[in-house]
Enzyme design. Structure first.
Site, PDB file in Angstrom:
ATOM      1  CE  LYS A   1      -6.747 -11.953  18.716  1.00  0.00           C
ATOM      2  NZ  LYS A   1      -7.372 -12.961  17.895  1.00  0.00           N
TER       3      LYS A   1
ATOM      4  CG  ASP B   1      -6.994 -16.546  17.968  1.00  0.00           C
ATOM      5  OD1 ASP B   1      -8.115 -16.712  18.480  1.00  0.00           O
ATOM      6  OD2 ASP B   1      -6.365 -15.472  18.029  1.00  0.00           O
TER       7      ASP B   1
ATOM      8  N   GLY C   1      -5.206 -10.355   3.744  1.00  0.00           N
ATOM      9  CA  GLY C   1      -4.840  -9.638   4.968  1.00  0.00           C
ATOM     10  C   GLY C   1      -3.821 -10.409   5.792  1.00  0.00           C
ATOM     11  CB  ALA C   2      -1.306 -12.965   4.849  1.00  0.00           C
TER      12      ALA C   2
ATOM     13  N   GLY D   1      -1.724  -8.642   8.518  1.00  0.00           N
ATOM     14  CA  GLY D   1      -2.312  -8.140   9.767  1.00  0.00           C
ATOM     15  C   GLY D   1      -2.101  -9.139  10.896  1.00  0.00           C
TER      16      GLY D   1
ATOM     17  N   GLY E   1     -16.846 -16.248  11.162  1.00  0.00           N
ATOM     18  CA  GLY E   1     -15.959 -16.703  12.226  1.00  0.00           C
ATOM     19  C   GLY E   1     -16.627 -17.052  13.547  1.00  0.00           C
TER      20      GLY E   1
HETATM   21  P1  ATR Z   1      -5.747  -7.491  12.835  1.00  0.00           P
HETATM   22  O1  ATR Z   1      -4.842  -7.590  13.996  1.00  0.00           O
HETATM   23  O2  ATR Z   1      -7.184  -7.606  13.112  1.00  0.00           O
HETATM   24  O3  ATR Z   1      -5.379  -8.349  11.696  1.00  0.00           O
HETATM   25  P2  ATR Z   1      -4.620  -5.223  11.626  1.00  0.00           P
HETATM   26  O4  ATR Z   1      -3.263  -5.630  12.036  1.00  0.00           O
HETATM   27  O5  ATR Z   1      -5.018  -3.787  11.672  1.00  0.00           O
HETATM   28  O6  ATR Z   1      -5.707  -5.962  12.462  1.00  0.00           O
HETATM   29  O7  ATR Z   1      -4.874  -5.805  10.172  1.00  0.00           O
HETATM   30  C1  ATR Z   1      -6.019  -5.635   9.481  1.00  0.00           C
HETATM   31  C2  ATR Z   1      -5.805  -6.242   8.076  1.00  0.00           C
HETATM   32  O8  ATR Z   1      -6.858  -5.787   7.252  1.00  0.00           O
HETATM   33  C3  ATR Z   1      -4.500  -5.801   7.436  1.00  0.00           C
HETATM   34  O9  ATR Z   1      -4.019  -6.824   6.617  1.00  0.00           O
HETATM   35  C4  ATR Z   1      -4.969  -4.595   6.624  1.00  0.00           C
HETATM   36  O10 ATR Z   1      -4.152  -4.295   5.508  1.00  0.00           O
HETATM   37  P3  ATR Z   1      -2.847  -3.345   5.677  1.00  0.00           P
HETATM   38  O11 ATR Z   1      -1.784  -4.209   6.267  1.00  0.00           O
HETATM   39  O12 ATR Z   1      -2.550  -2.877   4.316  1.00  0.00           O
HETATM   40  O13 ATR Z   1      -3.283  -2.211   6.609  1.00  0.00           O
HETATM   41  C5  ATR Z   1      -6.282  -5.121   6.126  1.00  0.00           C
HETATM   42  N1  ATR Z   1      -7.207  -4.072   5.693  1.00  0.00           N
HETATM   43  C6  ATR Z   1      -7.912  -3.214   6.464  1.00  0.00           C
HETATM   44  N2  ATR Z   1      -8.690  -2.407   5.697  1.00  0.00           N
HETATM   45  C7  ATR Z   1      -8.466  -2.792   4.405  1.00  0.00           C
HETATM   46  C8  ATR Z   1      -8.962  -2.363   3.132  1.00  0.00           C
HETATM   47  N3  ATR Z   1      -9.864  -1.386   3.020  1.00  0.00           N
HETATM   48  N4  ATR Z   1      -8.503  -2.990   2.034  1.00  0.00           N
HETATM   49  C9  ATR Z   1      -7.603  -3.994   2.128  1.00  0.00           C
HETATM   50  N5  ATR Z   1      -7.079  -4.455   3.288  1.00  0.00           N
HETATM   51  C10 ATR Z   1      -7.513  -3.858   4.418  1.00  0.00           C
END
Ligand code: ATR
Length: 286
Positions: free
Chosen positions: A74, A110, A135-136, A138, A249
């Site tokens: 995205k 979204d 996860g803010a 991501g 969701g």
């Molecule tokens: P998306 O575009 O779907 O948000 P992304 O950019 O890969 O995908 O982000 C995924 C989110 O999940 C991120 O905030 C990631 O944390 P990091 O920025 O530290 O990578 C989070 N995430 C994924 N696996 C995780 C885990 N096991 N524990 C905590 N956060 C996790």
């Protein structure tokens, strides 16, 4: 330049692009809408890695009417369209592209989809709560945070496993609302300060057990998970086990998808047919 083989069958004129994509229910949702409007083409799905997305956009613009973009594409899509509307620019991401007069016009449905799903889940008033986004940093989480700040929620708590990914976002959002940021080792404090929790991480989806402490939850918490894959998602199951109202969701997928359909085809919106098909495919009542 060498000719590439067609990416989609000739009657497929729309698609969702992402990686992974096999689980996506967008084809069910959108095909119900296309059938209801009597259009003679279909909506498919296409596995596209981040490194290929620019080339795929160029190929699809010749044959498609438009497409959706999902994880992890995205943010990249914002720089690949010829024109992005105000909503896509303010969220920093594109999830819907229309081909108009050969140009790629992007928007993002979204934020509005999240808003309507939260209305559905919790009724009016959620937007006055202190909202924690897990996860803010991501793609999905930062777009949700940008949307919520833009509509004027009073307080956002942003948590990310990798805290440095929050730096730019925090600076941007602090102009609109009160912002607090938390690293993953301070989740307990973040939960203590929150009323509504939005999960935008992919935690638990790879089959790994969720190791969050259920003692972080209070009876007055509410929880929304952006994920919809399995019912209940690991995070929804975790919250419900403590008696916390928790929703996944699926409704957000529905609402963002209806608005994407509108971006391509305008009124009338076959929302009832789309919802019925989506919820049936997900094995749920409406
Ligand atoms: P998306 O575009 O779907 O948000 P992304 O950019 O890969 O995908 O982000 C995924 C989110 O999940 C991120 O905030 C990631 O944390 P990091 O920025 O530290 O990578 C989070 N995430 C994924 N696996 C995780 C885990 N096991 N524990 C905590 N956060 C996790």
């Amino acid at each position: 330049m060498p000719e590439h083989p067609a990416l989609l069958p000739p009657d497929v004129r729309l698609a969702v692009l992402g990686d992974p994509i096999a689980h996506s229910l967008s084809p069910v949702l959108q095909n119900a809408g296309l059938a209801a409007r009597g259009f003679p083409f279909r909506y498919g799905r296409l596995q596209v890695a981040e490194a290929e997305v620019g080339q795929v956009f160029q190929q699809l613009r010749r044959t498609c009417l438009g497409w959706n973009v999902t994880l992890p594409l995205k943010r990249a899509a914002l720089n690949l369209v010829d024109e992005a509307d105000h909503e896509a620019r303010r969220l920093g991401a594109v999830n819907t592209v229309a081909v108009r007069d050969g140009g790629l016009i992007g928007t993002n449905t979204d934020g509005r989809g999240l808003h309507l799903a939260l209305d559905e889940a919790f009724g009016a008033g959620w937007e006055r709560k202190r909202i924690l986004i897990l996860g803010a940093g991501g793609g999905a989480g930062s777009a949700a945070a940008r949307y919520l700040a833009a509509i004027g929620v009073p307080c956002l708590l942003l948590a990310n496993r990798t805290p440095k990914k929050l730096l730019g976002l925090e600076a941007d959002l602090a102009r609109h609302t009160h912002v607090e940021t938390y690293g993953w080792q301070h989740l307990e404090t973040a939960f203590a300060g929150a009323e509504l929790i939005v999960n935008a991480t992919s935690v638990g989806l790879n089959g790994a057990p969720l190791d969050w402490d259920s003692g972080w939850l209070r009876p007055d918490h509410t929880l929304f998970d952006l994920v919809y894959r399995a019912e209940p998602t690991p995070v929804v199951a975790w919250a419900r086990a403590r008696g916390i109202p928790a929703h996944d969701g699926l409704a957000m997928l529905f609402h963002q998808g209806v608005r994407a359909f509108s971006w391509w085809f305008g009124d009338p919106l076959p929302a009832v047919a789309m919802r019925r098909a989506l919820y049936a495919a997900a094995g749920r009542g409406q």
